[in-house]
Write a protein that holds these residues in place. Structure first.
Motif, PDB file in Angstrom:
ATOM      1  N   GLU A 147      42.382  28.391  31.901  1.00 50.21           N
ATOM      2  CA  GLU A 147      41.162  28.243  32.692  1.00 50.21           C
ATOM      3  C   GLU A 147      40.310  29.499  32.621  1.00 50.21           C
ATOM      4  O   GLU A 147      39.077  29.438  32.587  1.00 50.21           O
ATOM      5  CB  GLU A 147      41.535  27.939  34.149  1.00 50.21           C
ATOM      6  CG  GLU A 147      42.129  26.547  34.343  1.00 50.21           C
ATOM      7  CD  GLU A 147      42.590  26.324  35.767  1.00 50.21           C
ATOM      8  OE1 GLU A 147      42.315  27.202  36.621  1.00 50.21           O
ATOM      9  OE2 GLU A 147      43.237  25.286  36.020  1.00 50.21           O
ATOM     10  N   GLU A 148      40.949  30.649  32.622  1.00 50.80           N
ATOM     11  CA  GLU A 148      40.222  31.918  32.551  1.00 50.80           C
ATOM     12  C   GLU A 148      39.466  32.046  31.232  1.00 50.80           C
ATOM     13  O   GLU A 148      38.341  32.550  31.188  1.00 50.80           O
ATOM     14  CB  GLU A 148      41.209  33.074  32.715  1.00 50.80           C
ATOM     15  CG  GLU A 148      40.543  34.451  32.728  1.00 50.80           C
ATOM     16  CD  GLU A 148      41.560  35.566  32.888  1.00 50.80           C
ATOM     17  OE1 GLU A 148      41.235  36.706  32.522  1.00 50.80           O
ATOM     18  OE2 GLU A 148      42.679  35.301  33.371  1.00 50.80           O
ATOM     19  N   ALA A 149      40.093  31.576  30.152  1.00 52.05           N
ATOM     20  CA  ALA A 149      39.435  31.665  28.837  1.00 52.05           C
ATOM     21  C   ALA A 149      38.254  30.706  28.755  1.00 52.05           C
ATOM     22  O   ALA A 149      37.213  31.031  28.172  1.00 52.05           O
ATOM     23  CB  ALA A 149      40.437  31.367  27.727  1.00 52.05           C
ATOM     24  N   GLY A 150      38.385  29.504  29.343  1.00 52.30           N
ATOM     25  CA  GLY A 150      37.308  28.530  29.303  1.00 52.30           C
ATOM     26  C   GLY A 150      36.961  28.157  27.874  1.00 52.30           C
ATOM     27  O   GLY A 150      37.829  27.844  27.059  1.00 52.30           O
ATOM     28  N   GLU A 151      35.666  28.203  27.566  1.00 53.26           N
ATOM     29  CA  GLU A 151      35.186  27.882  26.230  1.00 53.26           C
ATOM     30  C   GLU A 151      35.252  29.082  25.299  1.00 53.26           C
ATOM     31  O   GLU A 151      34.992  28.960  24.107  1.00 53.26           O
ATOM     32  CB  GLU A 151      33.742  27.371  26.293  1.00 53.26           C
ATOM     33  CG  GLU A 151      33.563  26.096  27.099  1.00 53.26           C
ATOM     34  CD  GLU A 151      34.309  24.932  26.479  1.00 53.26           C
ATOM     35  OE1 GLU A 151      34.376  24.879  25.229  1.00 53.26           O
ATOM     36  OE2 GLU A 151      34.811  24.073  27.230  1.00 53.26           O
ATOM     37  N   LEU A 152      35.558  30.260  25.857  1.00 47.39           N
ATOM     38  CA  LEU A 152      35.584  31.483  25.053  1.00 47.39           C
ATOM     39  C   LEU A 152      36.930  31.608  24.340  1.00 47.39           C
ATOM     40  O   LEU A 152      37.902  30.918  24.652  1.00 47.39           O
ATOM     41  CB  LEU A 152      35.355  32.700  25.947  1.00 47.39           C
ATOM     42  CG  LEU A 152      34.043  32.700  26.746  1.00 47.39           C
ATOM     43  CD1 LEU A 152      33.990  33.918  27.660  1.00 47.39           C
ATOM     44  CD2 LEU A 152      32.833  32.687  25.810  1.00 47.39           C
ATOM     45  N   GLU A 153      36.977  32.525  23.391  1.00 49.83           N
ATOM     46  CA  GLU A 153      38.228  32.750  22.659  1.00 49.83           C
ATOM     47  C   GLU A 153      39.222  33.459  23.561  1.00 49.83           C
ATOM     48  O   GLU A 153      38.881  34.422  24.260  1.00 49.83           O
ATOM     49  CB  GLU A 153      37.964  33.587  21.408  1.00 49.83           C
ATOM     50  CG  GLU A 153      39.199  33.763  20.546  1.00 49.83           C
ATOM     51  CD  GLU A 153      38.899  34.502  19.251  1.00 49.83           C
ATOM     52  OE1 GLU A 153      39.857  34.892  18.555  1.00 49.83           O
ATOM     53  OE2 GLU A 153      37.712  34.696  18.942  1.00 49.83           O
ATOM     54  N   MET A 154      40.445  33.015  23.561  1.00 51.45           N
ATOM     55  CA  MET A 154      41.495  33.571  24.410  1.00 51.45           C
ATOM     56  C   MET A 154      41.873  34.975  23.945  1.00 51.45           C
ATOM     57  O   MET A 154      41.918  35.253  22.743  1.00 51.45           O
ATOM     58  CB  MET A 154      42.714  32.654  24.356  1.00 51.45           C
ATOM     59  CG  MET A 154      43.828  33.028  25.313  1.00 51.45           C
ATOM     60  SD  MET A 154      45.162  31.814  25.265  1.00 51.45           S
ATOM     61  CE  MET A 154      44.452  30.506  26.249  1.00 51.45           C
ATOM     62  N   VAL A 155      42.135  35.876  24.898  1.00 48.81           N
ATOM     63  CA  VAL A 155      42.530  37.241  24.539  1.00 48.81           C
ATOM     64  C   VAL A 155      43.913  37.223  23.902  1.00 48.81           C
ATOM     65  O   VAL A 155      44.696  36.280  24.101  1.00 48.81           O
ATOM     66  CB  VAL A 155      42.520  38.162  25.778  1.00 48.81           C
ATOM     67  CG1 VAL A 155      41.119  38.273  26.358  1.00 48.81           C
ATOM     68  CG2 VAL A 155      43.496  37.664  26.837  1.00 48.81           C
ATOM     69  N   GLN A 156      44.229  38.268  23.173  1.00 40.12           N
ATOM     70  CA  GLN A 156      45.463  38.325  22.392  1.00 40.12           C
ATOM     71  C   GLN A 156      46.708  38.126  23.252  1.00 40.12           C
ATOM     72  O   GLN A 156      47.616  37.377  22.894  1.00 40.12           O
ATOM     73  CB  GLN A 156      45.536  39.667  21.657  1.00 40.12           C
ATOM     74  CG  GLN A 156      46.801  39.905  20.857  1.00 40.12           C
ATOM     75  CD  GLN A 156      46.850  39.073  19.591  1.00 40.12           C
ATOM     76  OE1 GLN A 156      45.903  38.361  19.282  1.00 40.12           O
ATOM     77  NE2 GLN A 156      47.946  39.161  18.864  1.00 40.12           N
TER      78      GLN A 156
END
Length: 798
Positions: A147-156
């Motif tokens: 949910e935190e990543a949303g549509e953005l790329e997920m952090v490593q």
């Protein structure tokens, strides 16, 4: 007992002092992680990775210190790890439950006391996942990261948390696969916490190919148990099993609605990047298992563009060819060979599923857009000779002692579907491809292939309808289009056809063909008795007992004992020709009732001094060797090898610019493997059985080889540069018997090179070729070809 505890004495103080810095349970529902927690877990992981081979000392210390119950599990249930601590914790859990048994690649520990310790440790991790509070809390962390990543790329760190969660779940599912009750409970907990949504999210997560392998492994473990779960749901009406079944069906639907293509592409991309073959096996499994469900789920064919792409199909072809050395060059009883056989059967099932999928969407009742996608697939298949070559190679070399009869059935059915696809493309686009079909069918008009088909004719009553249709369609082609019904005049086949002509089990079309062949034989016996007798003699010379489970081909030794009469026949046959080739002699001896193969005749002629021995051939330079081969009427061997070298050169040049040439050649070089020059025609296969000529030729060209039965498979090694390959092809052209120096651009448009090279899209793999029946080569690929030609001609003159 002292020896048994030696591992504990060695480093117990260091591990205990290290783990004290993880954190502490300050109250029944609160765990506080220390600031050094991440550093401690990194140190434990480093020790596990770097300790002495197969000792597992660190893992055994973790068990002895009860680290799971004291720290690791409370961290999840009662702590608040940050994203970095979470991924380290999940990685550690996945390491602690790594399977260690005979079925895994993990080496067994040399200490007999270590194995029970590792089993107890992995059991503790399994018990943790059966704890509802633990599993629920674990997935809460993961859903928050998504949910935190949303549509953005997920952090490593978030991505690594999902990766190691999947790895741990995969290990736990594998360990519990034989415990049906616990497996069902675990599966219910995982799906209750939306494992399916996390799997689908990860498969569609752009640029995160590392997630797809453990995701595919979880899917395979889930659905390998799907049958017994479904049975329990229907028979026992258990609520958990019913819910699990419904959730698993939802995963299938989600995969078919687009995620399957993403999974296939990511698995292929990861394998090409890492150089592993594991992903390829799971790619084949996913296609084999999930594609048949399309008939139950209304999904447009466009959703499968990824798995139907030229690149994906070409990659599967490469995988089939990559198995050839292990299948035919290794110990057939070894464990590694058995695994290769399993991979081969899985690949064939994947091909079968792909072709069945497209066929269902190419029917007249299908949607127009689906038909368009299907025809694009057929177009790619028509222009992929690598696929046709490897398929007929497997049929020709099928051995009933190595594979079950069902594999031969599958090979022949795949071939039938390919021919059907060409016919469908031909009807819709009006393309003149009858010659393509006829050329392929001609490769089946020989005794070796007929003997393979005879194996399935013998089991007509137990075959499925698809197999019988494929077998009798090909026999009909051989009788009618090829006009070689004489090839069917073998004792075993004629007897079986005679029985089928009066059988109520056979369909009308098959009975008519059986009657036609048997009646034609009787007519030919009356009108051409000598030819029929000779055909019978030839079939008997290569056929074992009719009840044998072999293919019927007797693989005699190259240096067989010849009788004086047979030697006299050989000398007489040789005297009939002015300058005969070995093929001429083999054919003439067959007509005289003397049946020896190419290698045996070559060896005998060398012994009698009728042709040069291998040592003499090796002493010749390349020009003399090629001249001798061409003068014997085998210049097509030189032309064929030259085309293969040109294909390899062009593909090498394209690889430098991230472009593609021949799929088989492209993937072979990309993976650092040799490119196998697979014989397609019976003539090519026969030419490669003349060891005394082929081996010196390959040596001059710096090529390697693989021996399959009596035939040589040339291998073009990956270390040869595009310039070196082009130079070798140039030499072969220069050394032709007639010395002709034809224009290279004209040469590159001959049949072999056009079909195996120029028809390939050398534009980026992301773009799609037109859906219309356009020319084989677009302007972009023509430009690439011209640049390559100019460059090679310049460098070859330096």
């Amino acid at each position: 007992m002292v020896l048994a505890m030696e591992w504990y004495i060695m480093n117990s103080t260091g591990v205990r002092s290290l783990t004290c810095n993880l954190g502490e349970l300050v109250s029944p529902g609160t765990y506080i992680l220390h600031d050094s927690c991440a550093d401690v877990m990194e140190e434990l992981l480093a020790r596990i990775a770097n300790e002495e081979e197969n000792k597992y000392i660190t893992k055994r210390h973790i068990l002895a210190e009860q680290l799971l119950a004291k720290d690791l599990i409370p961290m999840i249930k009662y702590g608040s790890p940050d994203v970095n601590e979470l991924q380290l914790l999940l990685r550690l859990l996945s390491e602690l439950c790594e399977p260690c048994d005979a079925d895994q690649t993990v080496a067994m520990p040399p200490d007999k006391y270590a194995y029970p310790d590792l089993k107890r440790l992995s059991s503790q991790v399994c018990e943790a996942f059966l704890d509802r509070e633990f599993t629920s809390r674990l997935f809460t962390y993961i859903h928050e990261l998504i949910e935190e990543a949303g549509e953005l790329e997920m952090v490593q760190e978030s991505y690594l948390s999902i990766k190691y969660l999947f790895t741990a779940i995969r290990n736990v599912l594998y360990l519990m696969r034989s415990e049906k009750e616990n497996f069902t409970k675990l599966l219910s907990l995982l799906l209750e916490n939306d494992l399916d949504s996390v799997l689908i999210y990860s498969i569609n997560c752009h640029g995160r190919d590392e997630l797809v392998l453990p995701a595919a492994q979880i899917l395979s473990l889930l659905y390998s148990e799907f049958e017994w779960l479904r049975t329990e749901a229907e028979v026992a009406k258990e609520q958990d099993a019913t819910c699990i079944t419904d959730r698993l069906k939802r995963i299938v639907v989600q995969l078919l609605q687009g995620s399957l293509s993403a999974l296939a592409i990511s698995l292929m991309r990861k394998e090409l990047k890492d150089g592993s073959d594991v992903e390829g096996s799971y790619l084949s499994w996913c296609l084999t298992y999930f594609l048949p469900y399309v008939s139950y789920v209304p999904v447009p064919l466009a959703k499968f563009r990824g798995v139907l792409s030229n690149k994906c199909v070409g990659y599967l072809v490469y995988q089939l060819s990559a198995l050839v050395p292990g299948l035919f060059g290794g110990d057939p009883t070894s464990r590694s060979t058995q695994r290769i056989k399993e991979r081969c059967m899985l690949l064939l099932s994947a091909f079968d599923s792909l072709l069945s999928l497209v066929f269902n969407f190419s029917l007249p009742s299908a949607d127009k857009e689906d038909v368009t996608v299907a025809m694009q697939f057929y177009k790619d298949v028509v222009n992929m000779p690598d696929l046709w070559q490897i398929l007929i190679f497997y049929i020709r070399n099928f051995d009933i002692t190595m594979f079950p009869r069902s594999v031969l059935s599958q090979l022949i059915c795949i071939n039938h579907k390919l021919l059907t696809s060409v016919e469908s493309y031909n009807k819709i686009f009006g393309a003149q491809l009858e010659q393509t079909i006829l050329e392929h069918v001609k490769q089946f008009a020989n005794k070796g292939i007929i003997q393979q088909y005879t194996l399935l004719v013998n089991t007509y009553s137990t075959n499925n309808d698809e197999t019988n249709l494929a077998v009798f369609t090909m026999l009909s082609h051989i009788c009618v289009e090829c006009e070689r019904r004489d090839l069917l005049y073998t004792p075993i086949l004629l007897r079986q056809l005679r029985l089928l002509s009066d059988s109520c089990e056979a369909c009308d079309e098959d009975r008519r063909l059986a009657f036609y062949v048997t009646q034609s034989f009787l007519d030919d016996v009356a009108n051409r008795p000598q030819a029929c007798v000779q055909s019978f003699i030839n079939s008997l010379s290569t056929t074992k007992d009719e009840n044998s489970e072999s293919t019927g081909v007797t693989k005699a030794e190259p240096y067989a004992e010849w009788t004086d009469t047979e030697e006299g026949d050989l000398m007489s046959a040789y005297a009939e020709f002015t300058d005969p080739s070995v093929d001429d002699i083999v054919t003439r001896l067959g007509e005289m009732g003397v049946s020896y193969n190419h290698s045996q005749v070559t060896s005998k002629m060398e012994q009698l001094g009728l042709i040069s021995s291998p040592s003499c051939q090796e002493s010749l330079d390349l020009a003399e060797l090629v001249k001798n081969i061409c003068s014997e009427g085998d210049d097509d061997l030189i032309s064929w090898l030259r085309s293969a070298l040109l294909t390899a050169s062009f593909t090498k040049a394209m690889c430098k610019n991230n472009r593609e040439g021949s799929p088989l050649c492209y993937f072979s070089f990309l993976k650092g493997h040799s490119y196998p020059v697979i014989p397609y025609t019976e003539r090519q296969s026969m030419l490669l059985s003349a060891h005394s000529r082929v081996l010196p030729l390959l040596k001059h060209l710096q090529l390697e080889y693989l021996l399959v039965n009596e035939s040589i498979i040339p291998l073009i090694p990956p270390h040869l540069t595009a310039e070196a390959l082009y130079s070798s092809a140039e030499k072969l052209r220069t050394y032709e018997a007639d010395g002709s120096m034809e224009n290279y651009e004209q040469e590159l448009t001959d049949k072999h090179f056009d079909e195996s090279l120029l028809s390939k899209p050398v534009c980026s793999s992301e773009s799609r070729r037109s859906d219309t029946a356009a020319a084989h080569m677009d302007s972009g690929s023509q430009g690439n070809l011209n640049v390559w030609l100019s460059y090679m001609q310049i460098t070859s003159r330096k």
